[in-house]
Scaffold this motif. Structure first.
Motif, PDB file in Angstrom:
ATOM      1  N   SER A 384      15.503 -17.269  28.817  1.00 36.04           N
ATOM      2  CA  SER A 384      15.950 -16.168  29.685  1.00 36.04           C
ATOM      3  C   SER A 384      15.380 -16.270  31.097  1.00 36.04           C
ATOM      4  O   SER A 384      15.813 -15.545  31.991  1.00 36.04           O
ATOM      5  CB  SER A 384      15.555 -14.816  29.065  1.00 36.04           C
ATOM      6  OG  SER A 384      14.152 -14.740  28.890  1.00 36.04           O
ATOM      7  N   GLY A 385      14.393 -17.157  31.322  1.00 35.36           N
ATOM      8  CA  GLY A 385      13.855 -17.353  32.671  1.00 35.36           C
ATOM      9  C   GLY A 385      12.433 -16.876  32.858  1.00 35.36           C
ATOM     10  O   GLY A 385      11.955 -16.807  33.995  1.00 35.36           O
ATOM     11  N   LYS A 386      11.728 -16.591  31.767  1.00 33.47           N
ATOM     12  CA  LYS A 386      10.370 -16.046  31.876  1.00 33.47           C
ATOM     13  C   LYS A 386       9.402 -17.035  32.553  1.00 33.47           C
ATOM     14  O   LYS A 386       8.732 -16.713  33.525  1.00 33.47           O
ATOM     15  CB  LYS A 386       9.840 -15.664  30.502  1.00 33.47           C
ATOM     16  CG  LYS A 386      10.694 -14.654  29.742  1.00 33.47           C
ATOM     17  CD  LYS A 386      10.053 -14.204  28.455  1.00 33.47           C
ATOM     18  CE  LYS A 386       9.826 -15.328  27.465  1.00 33.47           C
ATOM     19  NZ  LYS A 386      11.094 -15.958  27.016  1.00 33.47           N
ATOM     20  N   THR A 387       9.354 -18.231  32.004  1.00 30.03           N
ATOM     21  CA  THR A 387       8.429 -19.232  32.543  1.00 30.03           C
ATOM     22  C   THR A 387       8.855 -19.678  33.937  1.00 30.03           C
ATOM     23  O   THR A 387       8.011 -20.034  34.767  1.00 30.03           O
ATOM     24  CB  THR A 387       8.342 -20.444  31.595  1.00 30.03           C
ATOM     25  OG1 THR A 387       7.886 -19.996  30.307  1.00 30.03           O
ATOM     26  CG2 THR A 387       7.372 -21.492  32.112  1.00 30.03           C
ATOM     27  N   THR A 388      10.141 -19.644  34.206  1.00 34.00           N
ATOM     28  CA  THR A 388      10.639 -20.015  35.544  1.00 34.00           C
ATOM     29  C   THR A 388      10.050 -19.098  36.603  1.00 34.00           C
ATOM     30  O   THR A 388       9.730 -19.549  37.720  1.00 34.00           O
ATOM     31  CB  THR A 388      12.179 -19.953  35.579  1.00 34.00           C
ATOM     32  OG1 THR A 388      12.702 -20.849  34.596  1.00 34.00           O
ATOM     33  CG2 THR A 388      12.710 -20.338  36.945  1.00 34.00           C
ATOM     34  N   ILE A 389       9.897 -17.829  36.289  1.00 36.29           N
ATOM     35  CA  ILE A 389       9.293 -16.880  37.242  1.00 36.29           C
ATOM     36  C   ILE A 389       7.895 -17.358  37.631  1.00 36.29           C
ATOM     37  O   ILE A 389       7.517 -17.336  38.814  1.00 36.29           O
ATOM     38  CB  ILE A 389       9.244 -15.462  36.638  1.00 36.29           C
ATOM     39  CG1 ILE A 389      10.654 -14.854  36.637  1.00 36.29           C
ATOM     40  CG2 ILE A 389       8.270 -14.562  37.390  1.00 36.29           C
ATOM     41  CD1 ILE A 389      10.736 -13.474  36.035  1.00 36.29           C
ATOM     42  N   ILE A 390       7.137 -17.818  36.648  1.00 36.71           N
ATOM     43  CA  ILE A 390       5.772 -18.290  36.926  1.00 36.71           C
ATOM     44  C   ILE A 390       5.801 -19.580  37.736  1.00 36.71           C
ATOM     45  O   ILE A 390       5.032 -19.748  38.690  1.00 36.71           O
ATOM     46  CB  ILE A 390       4.999 -18.501  35.610  1.00 36.71           C
ATOM     47  CG1 ILE A 390       5.029 -17.232  34.761  1.00 36.71           C
ATOM     48  CG2 ILE A 390       3.572 -18.941  35.892  1.00 36.71           C
ATOM     49  CD1 ILE A 390       4.570 -15.982  35.484  1.00 36.71           C
ATOM     50  N   ASN A 391       6.689 -20.493  37.380  1.00 38.25           N
ATOM     51  CA  ASN A 391       6.792 -21.756  38.127  1.00 38.25           C
ATOM     52  C   ASN A 391       7.188 -21.530  39.575  1.00 38.25           C
ATOM     53  O   ASN A 391       6.721 -22.240  40.472  1.00 38.25           O
ATOM     54  CB  ASN A 391       7.791 -22.694  37.445  1.00 38.25           C
ATOM     55  CG  ASN A 391       7.244 -23.299  36.172  1.00 38.25           C
ATOM     56  OD1 ASN A 391       6.030 -23.496  36.041  1.00 38.25           O
ATOM     57  ND2 ASN A 391       8.115 -23.586  35.212  1.00 38.25           N
ATOM     58  N   LEU A 392       8.038 -20.554  39.800  1.00 40.27           N
ATOM     59  CA  LEU A 392       8.422 -20.223  41.177  1.00 40.27           C
ATOM     60  C   LEU A 392       7.267 -19.561  41.921  1.00 40.27           C
ATOM     61  O   LEU A 392       7.050 -19.821  43.106  1.00 40.27           O
ATOM     62  CB  LEU A 392       9.645 -19.306  41.186  1.00 40.27           C
ATOM     63  CG  LEU A 392      10.966 -19.917  40.703  1.00 40.27           C
ATOM     64  CD1 LEU A 392      12.048 -18.853  40.645  1.00 40.27           C
ATOM     65  CD2 LEU A 392      11.401 -21.067  41.614  1.00 40.27           C
ATOM     66  N   LEU A 393       6.524 -18.710  41.227  1.00 41.74           N
ATOM     67  CA  LEU A 393       5.376 -18.040  41.845  1.00 41.74           C
ATOM     68  C   LEU A 393       4.332 -19.063  42.280  1.00 41.74           C
ATOM     69  O   LEU A 393       3.717 -18.917  43.343  1.00 41.74           O
ATOM     70  CB  LEU A 393       4.765 -17.038  40.858  1.00 41.74           C
ATOM     71  CG  LEU A 393       3.513 -16.281  41.337  1.00 41.74           C
ATOM     72  CD1 LEU A 393       3.821 -15.429  42.555  1.00 41.74           C
ATOM     73  CD2 LEU A 393       2.957 -15.418  40.201  1.00 41.74           C
ATOM     74  N   LYS A 394       4.131 -20.111  41.484  1.00 43.54           N
ATOM     75  CA  LYS A 394       3.158 -21.143  41.834  1.00 43.54           C
ATOM     76  C   LYS A 394       3.752 -22.210  42.761  1.00 43.54           C
ATOM     77  O   LYS A 394       3.063 -23.155  43.137  1.00 43.54           O
ATOM     78  CB  LYS A 394       2.659 -21.838  40.558  1.00 43.54           C
ATOM     79  CG  LYS A 394       1.845 -20.944  39.643  1.00 43.54           C
ATOM     80  CD  LYS A 394       1.264 -21.750  38.493  1.00 43.54           C
ATOM     81  CE  LYS A 394       2.353 -22.394  37.654  1.00 43.54           C
ATOM     82  NZ  LYS A 394       1.805 -23.181  36.528  1.00 43.54           N
ATOM     83  N   ARG A 395       5.014 -22.068  43.110  1.00 41.04           N
ATOM     84  CA  ARG A 395       5.750 -23.030  43.934  1.00 41.04           C
ATOM     85  C   ARG A 395       5.775 -24.412  43.302  1.00 41.04           C
ATOM     86  O   ARG A 395       5.649 -25.428  43.979  1.00 41.04           O
ATOM     87  CB  ARG A 395       5.187 -23.124  45.350  1.00 41.04           C
ATOM     88  CG  ARG A 395       5.664 -22.031  46.288  1.00 41.04           C
ATOM     89  CD  ARG A 395       5.457 -22.423  47.746  1.00 41.04           C
ATOM     90  NE  ARG A 395       6.504 -23.319  48.212  1.00 41.04           N
ATOM     91  CZ  ARG A 395       6.405 -24.051  49.324  1.00 41.04           C
ATOM     92  NH1 ARG A 395       5.310 -24.025  50.045  1.00 41.04           N
ATOM     93  NH2 ARG A 395       7.396 -24.832  49.692  1.00 41.04           N
ATOM     94  N   MET A 396       5.953 -24.456  41.986  1.00 39.45           N
ATOM     95  CA  MET A 396       6.264 -25.725  41.362  1.00 39.45           C
ATOM     96  C   MET A 396       7.690 -26.109  41.762  1.00 39.45           C
ATOM     97  O   MET A 396       8.037 -27.288  41.838  1.00 39.45           O
ATOM     98  CB  MET A 396       6.145 -25.629  39.841  1.00 39.45           C
ATOM     99  CG  MET A 396       4.787 -25.136  39.347  1.00 39.45           C
ATOM    100  SD  MET A 396       3.405 -26.125  39.937  1.00 39.45           S
ATOM    101  CE  MET A 396       3.628 -27.610  38.989  1.00 39.45           C
ATOM    102  N   TYR A 397       8.494 -25.096  41.970  1.00 39.56           N
ATOM    103  CA  TYR A 397       9.838 -25.235  42.524  1.00 39.56           C
ATOM    104  C   TYR A 397       9.983 -24.173  43.603  1.00 39.56           C
ATOM    105  O   TYR A 397       9.246 -23.182  43.621  1.00 39.56           O
ATOM    106  CB  TYR A 397      10.916 -25.032  41.450  1.00 39.56           C
ATOM    107  CG  TYR A 397      10.729 -25.860  40.209  1.00 39.56           C
ATOM    108  CD1 TYR A 397      11.209 -27.158  40.139  1.00 39.56           C
ATOM    109  CD2 TYR A 397      10.072 -25.340  39.091  1.00 39.56           C
ATOM    110  CE1 TYR A 397      11.036 -27.925  38.988  1.00 39.56           C
ATOM    111  CE2 TYR A 397       9.892 -26.093  37.942  1.00 39.56           C
ATOM    112  CZ  TYR A 397      10.374 -27.380  37.897  1.00 39.56           C
ATOM    113  OH  TYR A 397      10.194 -28.130  36.770  1.00 39.56           O
ATOM    114  N   ASP A 398      10.937 -24.374  44.491  1.00 40.38           N
ATOM    115  CA  ASP A 398      11.221 -23.362  45.510  1.00 40.38           C
ATOM    116  C   ASP A 398      12.477 -22.589  45.131  1.00 40.38           C
ATOM    117  O   ASP A 398      13.412 -23.144  44.530  1.00 40.38           O
ATOM    118  CB  ASP A 398      11.419 -24.010  46.884  1.00 40.38           C
ATOM    119  CG  ASP A 398      10.134 -24.010  47.703  1.00 40.38           C
ATOM    120  OD1 ASP A 398       9.240 -23.197  47.407  1.00 40.38           O
ATOM    121  OD2 ASP A 398      10.022 -24.825  48.631  1.00 40.38           O
TER     122      ASP A 398
END
Length: 583
Positions: A384-398
């Motif tokens: 659903s995108g839970k971990t993606t929120i964290i990856n974006l917060l850490k700027r693993m991705y933009d």
């Protein structure tokens, strides 16, 4: 960071030493060329003319040539080996730094086995060129030129034949190099696949055994091994096809020259001494011909390796750190100074955040706010995108749309080191290094974190009990990825690692899934006592998020519900359904 492997830059750094090596090689080669002349005089002036007085001086000359060659050859070999090792070491560390600088999306599309092959095998091929192959090429060319000169000086008519043979051997070597070029690229690629298959299997050997997949994994490895074997056989066939031609030339040439030279001696157009000297020069020109096949093989391999390394160097990190304050090579003290300069509190704001990858939207128009010191719970089904929120917060991705702010500052305007050191994470995929327990907790702060901080973090994470029961307590070395520890023990150590940093933001991504209920409750009490720290808790169990100040429920990349535990229960939606199913 460079976008191309510039080998000239590395060689230039050691140009003086290489120049000494070239001069040593040249003197050694020149001494080799003098030896046949001395032999000529021994035959013609001593043996034939019976001038025994010359023998002592000529023998001393041969002894001097032998000693001189030893000195110059040793100098050449030592310098080239030393410079080659230094260059390979520098290329390897710079390549590793380049890989470390790349964004997470690069690692999404490449396997670890391939990267290991680039860092180890391909850099080894560069070592081959820098240590001995480069100087050998120069020696082959110089020896061929000088030998040809001396042969023409002795008898230009005879010298034409070995010169023509030498050009034929060179033509064969060029043809072979072209054939080998593509094969070496395929061999290196399959070597990467083979390494990755083996590494993946060994890393997951317990899972393989648990599911009785040994036969499947053996067949999988055999498939890659067979292909690797076939490619090497193809390489051997090319080499076997062309190399015998060169070998035939090198074996036939001395015999032909001896017969023709004998005729010249009979006709008194050459002396016996001149013929023997000429045959020795033919032997000297045979060596470069024999080396052509081997050098062609090595150069083709090195060229293929450089092409593969350049594919990595051509990659550019999508996450760019534009701030002059950030540095890829900053040490821990500089990182700490950056962190302190911004003095972040941990207020987080997602403003209409959209993220697309692989042609689909993973997050779509997600917005929420967390005040500094508050706790956010995130729930939702897998994907659903839970971990993606964290990856974006850490700027693993933009983000591909919208913005994420930390204390009102767009995270793209923060130095990456500062941003990531402000967020302590306990991720779903637990990773521990092959190090001591204390070393894993000090990760990234080995010189700055105090021992009491480590012990306090272990206690807060409910890990101190089992750690103290180990033979060497916190100094116990754990295996790769925490082999030897239970799932719950590994989770508690990673929680301790995060708590030890005392960062403005703490993220726990389903980090208590392997813990028993009692331990989970103890850790939650510790988390509740962490005042002034913003906490983001991702969980599948209601018990892990129910006390959060705000809970968001994700579904298909959208926020479908938002509120406190009581508010979401009252709404009777997805959260309520999850709650009822876990009662």
């Amino acid at each position: 960071m460079e976008n191309k492997l510039n080998l000239a830059k590395y060689f230039k750094r050691y140009a003086t030493l290489y120049l000494i090596a070239v001069f040593s090689m040249a003197f050694s080669t020149w001494l080799d060329m003098i030896a046949p002349i001395i032999v000529q005089h021994i035959v013609d002036d001593v043996l034939v003319a019976h001038n025994i007085d010359l023998l002592k001086g000529l023998l001393l000359g041969i002894l001097g040539i032998g000693l001189g060659r030893c000195v110059f050859q040793y100098t050449k070999e030592f310098i080239c080996d030393w410079c080659g090792s230094k260059i390979a070491s520098e290329v390897r560390i710079n390549l590793f730094q380049k890989i470390q600088s790349l964004s997470a999306n690069f690692f999404d599309g490449i396997n670890s086995g391939e990267l290991m092959s680039r860092v180890k095998d391909d850099v080894d091929r560069i070592w081959d060129v820098a240590a001995f192959m480069g100087i050998l090429i120069a020696e082959v060319v110089l020896r061929a030129v000088i030998t040809t000169f001396y042969m023409f000086n002795l008898n230009w008519k005879l010298a034409i034949i070995p010169t023509l043979f030498m050009f034929v051997a060179g033509f064969i070597a060029i043809r072979m190099e072209k054939k080998l070029d593509d094969v070496f690229g395929a061999i290196a690629q399959e070597n990467s696949e083979l390494n990755n298959t083996a590494a993946e299997n060994l890393a997951g050997v317990r899972t393989v055994k648990a599911f009785a997949r040994e036969d499947f994994e053996i067949k999988k490895f055999h498939k890659h091994n067979q292909k690797y074997y076939e490619l090497n056989i193809t390489q051997s066939k090319i080499f076997v096809h062309y190399n015998p031609m060169v070998q035939a030339i090198t074996r036939l040439l001395p015999a032909v020259m001896l017969i023709l030279g004998g005729l010249f001696v009979i006709k008194e157009e050459m002396t016996v001494g001149q013929l023997i000297a000429f045959i020795q020069y033919v032997g000297n020109i045979v060596w470069p011909m024999e080396m052509l096949g081997w050098l062609t093989n090595g150069l083709s391999s090195a060229k293929a390796s450089i092409k593969r390394l350049n594919k990595i160097y051509e990659q550019t990190p999508q996450i760019n750190d534009e701030s002059a304050l950030a540095s890829q090579n900053a040490d821990e003290q500089i990182n700490t100074a950056l962190f302190n300069q911004f003095d972040l509190n941990g207020a987080i704001s997602f403003e209409n955040v959209t993220y697309e990858a692989g042609g689909r939207k993973i997050l779509d128009n997600v917005s929420f706010d967390i005040k500094a010191g508050q706790t956010l719970g995130i729930m939702g089904a897998t994907g659903s995108g839970k971990t993606t929120i964290i990856n974006l917060l850490k700027r693993m991705y933009d983000v591909t749309g919208g913005s994420i702010k930390l204390d009102g500052i767009d995270i793209r305007n923060l130095p990456l080191n500062t941003l990531r050191r402000s967020i302590a994470c306990v991720m779903q995929d637990v990773f521990l290094f092959s190090d001591t327990i204390e070393g894993n907790i000090r990760l990234g702060e080995k010189e700055t974190m105090s021992k009491p901080t480590v012990m306090q973090a272990l206690e807060k994470a409910q890990a101190l009990g089992f750690v103290n029961e180990m033979k060497d307590a916190e100094n116990t070395v754990i295996g790769e990825r925490g082999v030897g520890l239970s799932g719950g023990q590994k989770q508690r150590i990673t929680i301790a690692r995060a708590l030890a940093r005392n960062t403005p933001v703490l993220v726990l991504d389903d980090s208590t899934s392997a813990l028993d209920t009692e331990t989970e409750q103890d850790i939650q009490q510790v988390l509740e006592g962490l005042h002034g720290m913003t906490k983001i808790i991702i969980g599948h169990r209601i018990s892990s998020v129910r006390k959060a100040d705000k809970i968001i429920v994700l579904d298909g990349g959208h926020i479908v519900e938002e509120g406190t535990h009581e508010e979401l229960l009252a709404k009777g939606g997805l959260y309520k359904e999850t709650y009822d199913s876990q009662r």
